[in-house]
Design a protein around this motif. Structure first.
Motif, short mmCIF file in Angstrom:
data_model
loop_
_atom_site.label_atom_id
_atom_site.label_comp_id
_atom_site.label_asym_id
_atom_site.label_seq_id
_atom_site.Cartn_x
_atom_site.Cartn_y
_atom_site.Cartn_z
N ILE A 391 0.83 -1.21 0.00
CA ILE A 391 0.00 0.00 0.00
C ILE A 391 0.86 1.25 0.00
O ILE A 391 0.56 2.24 -0.69
N ILE A 403 -7.87 4.69 -3.20
CA ILE A 403 -7.77 3.23 -3.13
C ILE A 403 -9.13 2.69 -2.70
O ILE A 403 -9.61 2.96 -1.60
N GLY A 405 -11.23 -0.63 -1.99
CA GLY A 405 -10.91 -2.00 -1.63
C GLY A 405 -12.10 -2.92 -1.59
O GLY A 405 -13.25 -2.50 -1.46
N ASP A 406 -11.80 -4.19 -1.70
CA ASP A 406 -12.79 -5.26 -1.54
C ASP A 406 -12.53 -5.90 -0.18
O ASP A 406 -11.77 -5.38 0.65
N THR A 408 -10.43 -8.33 1.20
CA THR A 408 -9.24 -9.10 0.85
C THR A 408 -8.12 -8.76 1.82
O THR A 408 -8.14 -7.71 2.47
N VAL A 411 -6.39 -5.32 2.10
CA VAL A 411 -7.32 -4.30 2.57
C VAL A 411 -7.48 -4.40 4.09
O VAL A 411 -7.48 -3.38 4.79
N TRP A 426 -9.74 6.47 0.79
CA TRP A 426 -9.61 5.05 1.15
C TRP A 426 -10.97 4.57 1.63
O TRP A 426 -11.51 5.06 2.63
N ASN A 428 -13.72 0.81 1.43
CA ASN A 428 -13.82 -0.58 1.00
C ASN A 428 -15.07 -1.22 1.61
O ASN A 428 -15.77 -0.60 2.41
N GLY A 439 -15.20 -4.13 -4.95
CA GLY A 439 -14.08 -3.27 -5.31
C GLY A 439 -14.05 -2.84 -6.76
O GLY A 439 -13.80 -1.66 -7.06
N CYS A 457 -8.27 -0.15 -7.66
CA CYS A 457 -9.14 -1.15 -7.04
C CYS A 457 -8.24 -2.24 -6.48
O CYS A 457 -7.52 -2.90 -7.22
N LEU A 458 -8.27 -2.42 -5.16
CA LEU A 458 -7.46 -3.45 -4.49
C LEU A 458 -8.40 -4.60 -4.13
O LEU A 458 -9.26 -4.47 -3.26
N ILE A 459 -8.21 -5.74 -4.81
CA ILE A 459 -9.20 -6.81 -4.73
C ILE A 459 -8.51 -8.17 -4.78
O ILE A 459 -7.43 -8.31 -5.35
#
Length: 564
Positions: A391, A403, A405-406, A408, A411, A426, A428, A439, A457-459
């Motif tokens: 990150i 960012i 997030g999903d 995960t 995250v 940020w 999620n 995400g 997208c952080l997934i």
């Protein structure tokens, strides 16, 4: 919310109103589009169907952009991401029956996180409602299904009702606790004439202001405290300046919920972070003689994500919230103030400016925060620190990044370790309702809301498979989102949870496809990386693309390359 405030804009609205009043061919569906324009709506998410085509009749001639997801759940998540970045409601056009049940999960996530979302759907004709005749897309009571996921769900029984019902919706978004609103329009009402309808937006009520006496009582309580602590939540997201001034005046440590990250800037000496579920931060809160909780539910997924019931408030509790009922949930206050967070904090600051700071407290907050943060960091394990490096790489390589997030592992780590540089940067789905697949579509909505900022997208691989077809939506809409895929080949966090409880893992080691090939098949750029150095170069390359970029990181490879 920005509404037309110039003579030209109001004149344009008046012209449209006159035209609509005199032209019998205009329908309720066309009037809806004009009204939405007046309320500042710039984007609508939806999948046209035989029951909603009349909502689209006036869309082409309007200024509103339409984005087509590949599933109605995606429409809801896109609207959610759009709303979190802009603060304005995300708007969806959704078909009767299956379209509405498809979007239900997204509405529930938005409801849990207090996100403004306007869902406008069709429904069977008035004479057919509740008939049980087996009509296309029929539900026994579509309005009843969604009443529990919304601030309100309303069936429009005549075209004349439309301006008033929309005004109620935007009053919720602007002046109350923002949550989804559902308006369903029967098929015969959508095409009904809109003669004489007044389609200029109404003047909305101001947000509730704090009672002056309650502010004075809160100021007395806080100014007399020796160890004050502030707990700020997403309801304070518009009050960054006021929160910072208050914290500095009180020298009070500040914790932030996930949706409040960025309210104090990175590195601020009074910023504890979002570690209220960890023992060191809990100890700090427990020893406070006065706690100010503003715009926060004090709920489980921000204060007790370890589910042990160990978060405690022992001092006097002052709560500020726009929702009077929420003030009475979870922790009962000694002083409750129903008000908009920004207004209440501004009033508190104004009152406290007239009083000298307590010398006995000088510097206490910063010293206590530094000690707490050091103790928290010392307790992070190697995987957490490795994911923190991931990150940190994103934020250093992409200044101003949002960012999204999903649910995960990186995250979850970032919820503890990451301090966002600004609000709305940020967010999620791992808090509140806690859904998978959020995400990607939410990231698309965020990028549409902030086209000049990088959006990542952080997934995980499991979550991405929930909404993978939305890559096609992003390509079609020319949304150059960066999708950072954390691939641990299954539901890794659930597997770990099962093992810790001596449960033989079942159903978590799922088949994982070739995401690089799939992404390229959808028309995206795609690459696999294993180290921070390569990640930086690929992130920079992705910012030059006009299509989405999928960057896959395999968990085991990253941990090997990036030890703690």
């Amino acid at each position: 919310m920005n509404f037309p405030d110039s003579t030209t804009s109001l004149g344009q609205i008046e012209t449209k109103t006159t035209c609509l009043s005199l032209t019998s061919g205009k329908t309720c569906g066309e009037a809806l589009v004009t009204l939405l324009e007046g309320y500042g709506v710039q984007c609508v998410f939806g999948i046209p169907g035989v029951h909603t085509v009349e909502l689209y009749r006036g869309l082409d001639a309007s200024s509103i952009r339409h984005v087509t997801p590949r599933h109605e759940q995606g429409a809801g998540f896109m609207a959610d991401g759009y709303a979190r970045v802009t603060g304005k409601p995300g708007v969806c056009f959704i078909i009767t029956g299956p379209g509405m049940t498809n979007i239900a999960t997204a509405m529930a996530q938005a409801y849990a996180d207090s996100i403004p979302m306007l869902v406008i759907s069709s429904v069977n004709a008035r004479r057919q409602l509740g008939s049980g005749d087996g009509r296309l897309h029929e539900l026994p009571s579509q309005q009843g299904v969604f009443a529990g996921l919304t601030a309100f769900s309303h069936t429009l029984l005549s075209a004349d009702e439309l301006p008033q019902v929309l005004a109620r919706a935007f009053a919720v978004f602007e002046s109350a606790r923002p949550r989804p609103v559902h308006i369903e329009i029967p098929l015969d009402v959508i095409v009904a004439p809109a003669r004489g309808m007044q389609i200029a937006p109404v003047v909305l009520p101001a947000r509730p202001a704090a009672d002056a006496r309650a502010i004075a009582d809160a100021a007395n309580c806080l100014s007399g405290a020796q160890r004050p602590v502030i707990l700020a939540g997403g309801g304070a997201v518009g009050a960054a300046d006021e929160l910072r001034e208050l914290a500095e005046r009180l020298q009070a440590p500040v914790t932030l919920t996930i949706n409040a990250k960025g309210l104090l800037p990175c590195g601020h000496p009074l910023l504890v972070g979002s570690t209220q579920s960890l023992p060191e931060t809990r100890a700090l809160v427990a020893e406070a003689d006065v706690v100010l909780a503003v715009g926060t539910e004090l709920g489980e997924t921000d204060y007790d994500v370890v589910f042990d019931g160990g978060f405690a408030i022992n001092g006097r509790l002052v709560r500020i919230d726009i929702d009077a009922q929420q003030l009475m949930r979870n922790f009962h206050p000694d002083l409750a103030i129903t008000a908009d967070a920004q207004q209440a904090l501004a009033a508190l600051c104004a009152t406290l400016r007239e009083r000298p700071p307590a010398p006995v407290r000088e510097g206490w907050g910063a010293r206590r925060v530094a000690a707490t943060r050091a103790a928290v960091t010392a307790g992070y394990d190697a995987p957490t620190l490795s994911q923190k490096r991931l990150i940190d790489t994103l934020t250093s390589a992409l200044p101003g990044v949002i960012i999204v997030g999903d649910s995960t592992r990186p995250v979850y780590a970032g919820n503890f370790t990451h301090d966002a540089p600004a609000p709305r940067s940020w967010f999620n789905s791992s808090t509140g309702y806690g859904t998978l697949g959020y995400g990607l579509p939410a990231g698309i909505g965020a990028k549409l809301a902030a086209p000049d900022r990088p959006v990542v997208c952080l997934i995980g691989d499991g979550g991405l498979q929930f909404t993978l077809p939305e890559l096609a939506s992003a390509v079609e809409a020319q949304v150059p989102l960066i999708v950072l895929l954390w691939n641990n080949f299954g539901y890794g966090e659930i597997r770990k949870y099962m093992v810790e409880r001596d449960i033989t893992p079942v159903g978590v080691d799922i088949y994982t496809p070739d995401f690089i090939a799939l992404a390229r098949g959808f028309g995206c750029a795609a690459v696999r990386v294993d180290s921070p150095e390569v990640l930086v170069s690929e992130l920079q390359r992705a910012t030059q693309c006009n299509v989405p970029t999928v960057i896959e990181i395999r968990e085991s490879n990253w941990f090997e390359q990036v030890p703690a």
